[in-house]
Design an enzyme around this catalytic site. Structure first.
Site, PDB file in Angstrom:
ATOM      1  N   GLY A  92       0.858  -1.195   0.000  1.00 22.18           N
ATOM      2  CA  GLY A  92       0.000   0.000   0.000  1.00 22.18           C
ATOM      3  C   GLY A  92       0.885   1.233   0.000  1.00 22.18           C
ATOM      4  N   THR A 110      -5.012   0.731   0.592  1.00 22.38           N
ATOM      5  CA  THR A 110      -4.863   2.096   0.053  1.00 22.38           C
ATOM      6  C   THR A 110      -5.734   2.304  -1.166  1.00 22.38           C
ATOM      7  OG1 THR A 110      -2.562   2.289   0.763  1.00 22.38           O
ATOM      8  CG2 THR A 110      -3.225   3.680  -1.072  1.00 22.38           C
ATOM      9  N   GLN A 167     -11.173   6.301  -0.359  1.00 18.99           N
ATOM     10  CA  GLN A 167     -11.881   7.215  -1.253  1.00 18.99           C
ATOM     11  C   GLN A 167     -11.621   8.666  -0.881  1.00 18.99           C
ATOM     12  OE1 GLN A 167     -16.030   6.238  -1.209  1.00 18.99           O
ATOM     13  NE2 GLN A 167     -15.713   4.234  -2.105  1.00 18.99           N
ATOM     14  N   GLY A 168     -11.828   8.970   0.420  1.00 19.11           N
ATOM     15  CA  GLY A 168     -11.903  10.364   0.866  1.00 19.11           C
ATOM     16  C   GLY A 168     -10.682  11.168   0.503  1.00 19.11           C
ATOM     17  N   GLU A 172     -14.656  16.341   5.932  1.00 20.12           N
ATOM     18  CA  GLU A 172     -15.129  15.067   6.483  1.00 20.12           C
ATOM     19  C   GLU A 172     -15.404  15.233   7.968  1.00 20.12           C
ATOM     20  OE1 GLU A 172     -13.099  11.977   3.312  1.00 20.12           O
ATOM     21  OE2 GLU A 172     -12.148  12.175   5.254  1.00 20.12           O
ATOM     22  N   HIS A 181     -16.815   2.283   9.789  1.00 14.28           N
ATOM     23  CA  HIS A 181     -17.233   3.406   8.929  1.00 14.28           C
ATOM     24  C   HIS A 181     -18.755   3.442   8.930  1.00 14.28           C
ATOM     25  CE1 HIS A 181     -17.684   6.138   5.615  1.00 14.28           C
ATOM     26  NE2 HIS A 181     -16.379   6.358   5.651  1.00 14.28           N
ATOM     27  N   ARG A 211     -16.716   9.937  13.177  1.00 18.47           N
ATOM     28  CA  ARG A 211     -17.441   8.767  12.660  1.00 18.47           C
ATOM     29  C   ARG A 211     -17.848   7.754  13.720  1.00 18.47           C
ATOM     30  NH1 ARG A 211     -12.984   6.611   8.455  1.00 18.47           N
ATOM     31  NH2 ARG A 211     -13.560   8.567   7.521  1.00 18.47           N
ATOM     32  N   HIS A 224     -13.767  -0.807   9.382  1.00 22.69           N
ATOM     33  CA  HIS A 224     -13.090   0.001   8.369  1.00 22.69           C
ATOM     34  C   HIS A 224     -11.600   0.190   8.645  1.00 22.69           C
ATOM     35  CE1 HIS A 224     -12.683   3.092   5.341  1.00 22.69           C
ATOM     36  NE2 HIS A 224     -12.349   4.008   6.217  1.00 22.69           N
ATOM     37  N   GLU A 263      -1.300   1.502   8.742  1.00 18.60           N
ATOM     38  CA  GLU A 263      -2.381   0.955   9.572  1.00 18.60           C
ATOM     39  C   GLU A 263      -1.925  -0.195  10.469  1.00 18.60           C
ATOM     40  OE1 GLU A 263      -5.937   0.037   7.394  1.00 18.60           O
ATOM     41  OE2 GLU A 263      -7.016  -0.617   9.189  1.00 18.60           O
ATOM     42  N   ARG A 287      -9.509   7.379  15.017  1.00 18.92           N
ATOM     43  CA  ARG A 287      -8.792   8.100  13.955  1.00 18.92           C
ATOM     44  C   ARG A 287      -9.688   9.149  13.311  1.00 18.92           C
ATOM     45  NH1 ARG A 287      -8.582   7.358   8.238  1.00 18.92           N
ATOM     46  NH2 ARG A 287     -10.189   5.787   8.580  1.00 18.92           N
ATOM     47  N   SER A 319      -5.185   8.684   7.788  1.00 21.64           N
ATOM     48  CA  SER A 319      -4.432   7.430   7.687  1.00 21.64           C
ATOM     49  C   SER A 319      -3.420   7.435   6.547  1.00 21.64           C
ATOM     50  CB  SER A 319      -5.379   6.250   7.535  1.00 21.64           C
ATOM     51  OG  SER A 319      -6.375   6.567   6.605  1.00 21.64           O
ATOM     52  N   LEU A 320      -3.819   7.876   5.350  1.00 21.92           N
ATOM     53  CA  LEU A 320      -2.834   7.938   4.271  1.00 21.92           C
ATOM     54  C   LEU A 320      -1.728   8.907   4.674  1.00 21.92           C
ATOM     55  CD1 LEU A 320      -5.010   7.954   1.002  1.00 21.92           C
ATOM     56  CD2 LEU A 320      -3.872   6.038   2.074  1.00 21.92           C
TER      57      LEU A 320
HETATM   58  C1  SIN Z   1     -14.006   7.984   3.566  1.00 22.82           C
HETATM   59  O1  SIN Z   1     -13.800   8.358   2.423  1.00 22.82           O
HETATM   60  O2  SIN Z   1     -15.034   8.192   4.173  1.00 22.82           O
HETATM   61  C2  SIN Z   1     -12.922   7.215   4.253  1.00 22.82           C
HETATM   62  C3  SIN Z   1     -11.822   8.114   4.576  1.00 22.82           C
HETATM   63  C4  SIN Z   1     -11.023   7.543   5.704  1.00 22.82           C
HETATM   64  O3  SIN Z   1     -11.271   6.430   6.127  1.00 22.82           O
HETATM   65  O4  SIN Z   1     -10.159   8.253   6.193  1.00 22.82           O
END
Ligand code: SIN
Length: 551
Positions: A19, A48, A52-53, A120, A243, A289, A350, A374, A385, A390-391
């Site tokens: 990843g 990875t 999406q976000g 977010e 999630h 979340r 998630h 992760e 988190r 995370s990325l």
């Molecule tokens: C998401 O796009 O909702 C996930 C983003 C994340 O897990 O940081």
């Protein structure tokens, strides 16, 4: 005797996992010597790829490092390491610029070349750098292309790490024992000792420990299991992030519907069409979340519904197709048009906030072993988190790990390990048994160790998992190894670690919510530490995460 043994290999830096953390570490480490990346499926098939976000980072003057730090600490519910949070947040813009230099594309505003920054849950500002709704795929694409172009990196796909070499295998054993590489299994089932001066675990999360997850099949917690068995400490495994909004599919798959959809104004409605988030939290749909996931869980249980709905109809088809092409197309495949229809969603496992204990350099307890992303527990996430951190964490720690290896100097090449021995094992094993245990572990975690927990359910989970683990260890010693058996063994161990940490934490904090201990307690203000020799025990957030020689 059955032979699974194949010729040995060696390299300077062995990276396990492909990843963002693994590929970027490999790219950077190539300046130090020969790098081998082993990855158990195709290189691009990492968690990875499904992110999406995007990547949270302070990118314009309307935002500040202090605000990003504050949001991260607030989400982490009192047990983040503040110094780590500050270091990661401040490294964000550099990490984004580096990705761009490597060829990653990010969405820009309509009328300028400035980055389009999404929002977010839990963030007080728009700071999510993204590429449409496929950020992870884009970042992975760019890193993969760069790795392929680097002659000092060898990428071994369909290659699974079975066990680490070296480490601390008993209480009496040298605490400073080094990791010397890993036994790896190729696609034909042959097992090779792969010697390395330095080993980096970048295997991602363990969402597959749960029946419903947004994670791909590769997320079986391999790195955590490898490091734990080799004697490294693991922490905070009770903090499993669910999630809130995965697409509800009665057949079981759980496609992520990014939190960015709520960031663009989507509302949550129950099956009667009522908005409900205001009843649970003043921040409504943009609460962190864990809050949203628990609210959805409670709303579904209260009404006996199978899902709730996202309503983003007011944003119109042009916007939705442009901003969320992947989500829009997936909904369309299910016969849903986001501009006209409500989108059915449910929570699913998630992200694992806990993992292998590392310091700011990514050093674990064991010499010559690092962990990034992760699979690690760095102190960034604490008990929960913040979205899209995370990325960011993986990018920043890839840099720190390689800088640390360089600064300390490469350790000598270890002596060759003995060939893999399959003595005493028999060849055949019924797949049906593995399939059954695989499903049983995942259902058990989902039913007993889910979004809301209780002492009784955790006790039952511990007893049942203990029996399953015993049986699985028996198969491991008796039968010829297959990749399925290795993954099942890892998954069951990780499940047990989640349960152990969850039983230890007699309070509710962040992602760990239990009916029997509904309050947060100052007694548990710290990390739950567990190793194969001791624990769980609590480590205060003012104590260093890694004290041994590490790295
Ligand atoms: C998401 O796009 O909702 C996930 C983003 C994340 O897990 O940081």
């Amino acid at each position: 005797m059955v032979s699974q043994n194949t010729a040995a290999g060696e390299c300077d830096v062995l990276v396990i996992g492909s990843g963002v953390g693994g590929l970027l570490t490999a790219l950077k480490a190539a300046r130090l010597g020969r790098v081998v990346v082993v990855t158990k499926r195709a290189a691009m098939e990492s968690t990875t790829r499904y992110a999406q976000g995007g990547i949270a980072s302070v990118m314009d003057g309307s935002d500040s490092y202090a605000a990003h730090v504050e949001d991260t600490l607030a989400a982490g519910a009192g047990i983040c390491r503040a110094s780590v949070v500050e270091m990661v947040v401040q490294s964000g813009p550099r990490a984004i610029r580096e990705l761009m230099q490597l060829g990653a594309r990010f969405s820009t505003q309509h009328d300028s070349s400035a980055l389009e920054l999404g929002r977010e849950g839990g963030h007080s500002a728009n700071r999510i750098v993204h590429f449409k709704d496929v950020t992870g795929r884009e970042v992975e694409r760019a890193l993969y292309a760069a790795v392929r172009a680097e002659p000092r990196i060898t990428l071994l796909e369909d290659t699974l790490a079975v066990n680490l070499l070296g480490g601390r295998r008993s209480v009496a054993c040298d605490q400073d024992a080094a990791i010397e590489g890993a036994y790896v299994m190729n696609a034909e089932g042959g097992i090779t000792p792969f010697m390395a001066r330095v080993t980096v675990l970048a295997t991602g999360g363990c969402g597959k420990a749960y029946l419903y997850t947004s994670n791909p099949d590769v997320a079986t917690g391999d790195g955590i299991a490898l490091a734990f068995r080799a004697g490294a400490r693991v922490a905070n495994m009770e903090f499993v992030q669910f999630h809130p909004t995965c697409l509800y599919d009665p057949a079981g798959s759980r496609f992520l519907v990014s939190e960015a959809v709520r960031g663009e104004g989507a509302l949550l409605r129950n099956a009667a069409g009522e908005e409900f988030m205001a009843r649970y939290d003043a921040r409504r749909e943009l609460a962190p979340r864990d809050v949203v996931a628990r609210a959805i869980d409670q709303e579904m249980k209260r009404r006996g519904d199978k899902c709730v709905h996202l309503d983003v109809r007011h944003r119109g088809v042009d916007f939705l197709r442009r901003r969320f092409p992947n989500i829009y197309a997936t909904c369309e495949e299910m016969g849903l048009r986001m501009e006209k229809d409500l989108v059915p969603v449910v929570p699913a496992a998630h992200y694992m906030c806990g993992g292998i204990v590392v310091d700011v350099h990514g050093r674990t307890d064991l010499r010559a072993l690092y962990a990034v992303g992760e699979t690690s527990c760095s102190g960034l996430h604490g008990a929960n988190r913040l979205a899209s951190n995370s990325l960011l964490e993986a990018l920043v720690f890839a840099e720190n790990v390689v800088a640390d290896i360089e600064a300390r100097g490469m350790p000598p090449m270890p002596r060759a390990a003995p060939p893999w021995s399959a003595a005493g094992t028999t060849p055949s094993f019924e797949t049906v048994v593995l399939d059954h245990d695989w499903d049983a572990v995942r259902r058990l975690l989902w039913d007993y160790v889910g979004i809301v927990r209780s002492d009784e359910r955790l006790e039952l989970a511990a007893a049942r998992l203990g029996l399953m683990r015993e049986a699985i260890e028996g198969y491991y010693w008796r039968y010829r190894l297959s990749s399925d058996l290795v993954e099942l063994r890892n998954l069951a161990l990780v499940g047990e670690l989640i349960v152990r940490c969850a039983r230890f934490r007699r309070e509710s904090r962040g992602l760990h919510h239990t009916l029997d201990w509904p309050q947060t307690s100052s007694e548990f203000q710290g990390d739950s530490m567990v190793s194969r020799f001791a624990g769980p025990s609590l480590l205060g957030t003012d104590e260093p995460l890694v004290t041994a020689a590490g790295g």
